[in-house]
Design an enzyme around this catalytic site. Structure first.
Site, PDB file in Angstrom:
ATOM      1  N   PHE A 289     -33.780   2.720 -47.653  1.00 32.63           N
ATOM      2  CA  PHE A 289     -32.722   1.928 -48.295  1.00 32.63           C
ATOM      3  C   PHE A 289     -31.355   2.310 -47.729  1.00 32.63           C
ATOM      4  CE2 PHE A 289     -29.625   1.522 -51.861  1.00 32.63           C
ATOM      5  CZ  PHE A 289     -29.606   0.133 -51.924  1.00 32.63           C
ATOM      6  N   GLN A 290     -30.605   1.308 -47.304  1.00 33.21           N
ATOM      7  CA  GLN A 290     -29.268   1.464 -46.723  1.00 33.21           C
ATOM      8  C   GLN A 290     -29.262   2.377 -45.500  1.00 33.21           C
ATOM      9  OE1 GLN A 290     -26.396   2.320 -49.910  1.00 33.21           O
ATOM     10  NE2 GLN A 290     -26.161   0.108 -50.201  1.00 33.21           N
TER      11      GLN A 290
ATOM     12  N   LYS B 271     -27.651  12.810 -45.715  1.00 31.30           N
ATOM     13  CA  LYS B 271     -27.339  13.283 -47.057  1.00 31.30           C
ATOM     14  C   LYS B 271     -27.830  14.708 -47.296  1.00 31.30           C
ATOM     15  CE  LYS B 271     -27.485  12.035 -51.922  1.00 31.30           C
ATOM     16  NZ  LYS B 271     -27.834  11.018 -52.931  1.00 31.30           N
TER      17      LYS B 271
ATOM     18  N   MET C  65      -3.149 -20.487 -33.668  1.00 35.39           N
ATOM     19  CA  MET C  65      -3.256 -20.282 -32.224  1.00 35.39           C
ATOM     20  C   MET C  65      -4.366 -21.137 -31.624  1.00 35.39           C
ATOM     21  SD  MET C  65      -1.834 -18.909 -29.673  1.00 35.39           S
ATOM     22  CE  MET C  65      -0.917 -17.391 -29.964  1.00 35.39           C
TER      23      MET C  65
END
Length: 566
Positions: free
Chosen positions: A112-113, A162, A480
């Site tokens: 996850f992530q 982590k 632009m």
């Protein structure tokens, strides 16, 4: 020595590196580090989007010359920062980006992530790291700060699993960073300096062409000394504005695609081009075979890979700009035959020719009575701030009008995305600059399209007491691109009309800021004065001429002498 957690060690190391302010957005992968920051005196600025965090760190770095720091969580937190990392990379801005990562045991398992942010950012960082061993944590951070700020500066990313951040480590003694494979050369070769100086003595039509390297190396004083000593006109890239005083008689302003007529003609007709901290970007050179065709070229740059990369040069000098310019000034001071007055007289015909070009086609615009011209707005901002504000910009027409009509006399007063051209840069960069320089007036000159890219950072400005001012040049177009469609696509305005835009005055109020609007020329000055006198975040909504263009303009593939002037 006693043990500490990786999070505690990171905070201690950041303090050692002089970090007092950082920008970020929390998440599960960095929650341990955020918990430790709560007990630290490092001020953490919570942004509303991770791109804003990195742009704010970038603005902080450009305004101060220090390394900016951003902290992002894993997965989408990290990927949301990639555009801003690439922005810093293209403009050689020193930032360190800390990203969270899943625990080491889960890396490669599509956890996850989880994303491979090291792989994703490898092309747009000066260097990046994945910390696999807790004992490497602090040496890696120290090395990252050294890399970001030395040589040619740039962004460095550190990916932090982590479990590494949570592990117990012994804090290592601080030692000077030494890298066998990275030893940037800062001092110029004396022989090359002598060659360059003798070429300057011989030249009849010299031009100093300076880029962002002059500002990054804090070489503006040395550059100004050299220009005045030899009476050499100076033209600047977008990134170089402020490296030489914009109001100095020797200043030609910006060159290139939207540069002044005098600057582009001077480069085309020069016999010696002295490039200092510039990289011969395509927006500067136009068609390469027609760029400075009569000139011998000197190129000073700390990055040897930049020399002769786009344009072959005659006298390369690999060195820090400040060191090289200081050596040149000393060479002339010690050269017995040097006569500054004689050089000035020798260059007088050249200066007169440049003045003729400038008088023939100055930077100008057509006054249309009550209609607000964007150039007029920028001129008024310049006038009412005394040219002393820090100006950030978004990207597009607003950026070019700011570059053309605000006179930058000091370095680090224009913060803009030059290389990548990132819409949404200006507001978060302004917040970073204002928090770094609280006594400075900081103004983001924006378009109604680009301001909406990161307009959520109004909440960041309010929460953290950064009363920046935002001047929106509002034409209800992506201006632009619309200008190109007008000139080259028969006015087929595909996907450029902004048919739905917010009421920026009401939007400002929704964020607790102040909103002001000007719809006629007479209202411009009172609005700017009120904004400058207001101790709050202010949006100034200027309803400008809808189809105003940026001129001069060099069409793609043309020589810089083939300018469209109206």
């Amino acid at each position: 020595m006693s043990k500490m957690t990786g999070a505690q060690a990171i905070v201690k190391c950041l303090k050692e590196e002089g970090v007092d302010l950082m920008f970020g957005f929390p998440g599960g992968a960095v929650i341990d580090l955020y918990d430790e920051l709560l007990d630290s005196d490092i001020k953490h600025i919570l942004v509303r989007h991770e791109q804003g965090a990195v742009h704010a760190a970038d603005g902080y770095a450009r305004a101060t010359g220090k390394v900016g720091v951003a902290l992002l969580t894993s997965g989408p937190g990290a990927t949301n920062g990639v555009t801003a990392i690439a922005t810093a990379y293209m403009d050689s801005i020193p930032i360190v980006v800390l990203t969270g990562q899943v625990p080491r045991a889960l890396i490669g398992n599509d956890a996850f992530q989880e994303v491979d942010i090291v792989g994703i950012t490898r092309p747009c960082t000066k260097h990046n790291y994945l910390v696999n061993d807790p004992k490497d944590l602090i040496p890696t951070i120290r090395e990252a700060f050294y890399l970001a700020s030395s040589g040619r500066p740039g962004p460095v990313l550190i990916d932090l699993p982590k479990d590494v951040v949570a592990s117990m480590i012994t804090y290592p003694e601080k030692k000077p960073v030494k890298m066998q494979t990275y030893q940037p050369n800062v001092d110029p070769h004396p022989g090359q300096v002598e060659k360059a100086c003798k070429a300057m003595l011989k030249a009849k039509r010299p031009i100093l062409y300076i880029g962002g390297g002059v500002i990054l190396s804090n070489a503006n004083n040395e550059l100004t000394e050299l220009a005045r000593k030899l009476t050499i006109p100076v033209t600047m890239t977008l990134m170089g504005l402020g490296g030489f005083p914009g109001t100095d008689p020797l200043s030609l302003g910006m060159l290139g695609m939207h540069g002044s007529y005098a600057a582009n003609m001077s480069v085309a007709k020069s016999d010696l081009l002295i490039a200092v901290g510039a990289r011969f970007d395509d927006r500067v050179t136009g068609r390469l075979d027609a760029f400075a065709p009569h000139a011998k070229i000197i190129h000073i740059d700390i990055d040897p890979t930049s020399i002769s990369k786009n344009v072959v040069v005659d006298i390369p000098i690999v060195a820090d700009c400040k060191h090289a310019l200081r050596a040149m000034n000393s060479w002339f001071d010690d050269y017995p035959e040097f006569d500054g007055k004689a050089m000035s007289e020798k260059h007088q015909p050249w200066l007169e020719q440049i003045a003729e070009w400038n008088n023939k086609h100055p930077l100008s615009y057509v006054d249309e009575g009550d209609i607000i011209k964007p150039q007029f707005v920028v001129e008024k901002i310049n006038e009412l701030t005394g040219g002393d504000a820090i100006i950030t910009t978004e990207v597009g027409q607003n950026q070019m009008w700011a570059a053309q009509f605000y006179k930058f006399n000091k370095p680090r007063h224009l913060l803009t995305s030059g290389g990548l051209g990132t819409m949404g840069y200006g507001l978060p960069a302004a917040i970073g600059a204002k928090l770094a320089m609280p006594d400075a007036t900081v103004i983001d000159i924006a378009g109604d399209g680009s301001i909406q890219m990161n307009i959520q950072e109004l909440a960041t400005a309010k929460q953290w007491g950064a009363p920046v001012k935002i001047a929106i040049l509002n034409n209800n177009y992506l201006g632009m691109v619309r200008q190109w469609q007008e000139l080259f696509y028969n006015r087929r305005y595909s996907a450029t009309p902004m048919e739905v835009t917010p009421d920026f005055v009401d939007l400002a109020k929704a964020y607790g800021a102040v909103g002001l609007r000007a719809t006629t020329k007479d209202e411009v000055e009172p609005v700017i004065k009120e904004a400058l006198a207001t101790d709050n975040v202010v949006i100034m909504d200027f309803h400008i001429n809808r189809e105003e263009g940026v001129f001069p303009m060099v069409p793609a593939g043309k020589a810089t002498t083939e300018m469209l002037l109206v």
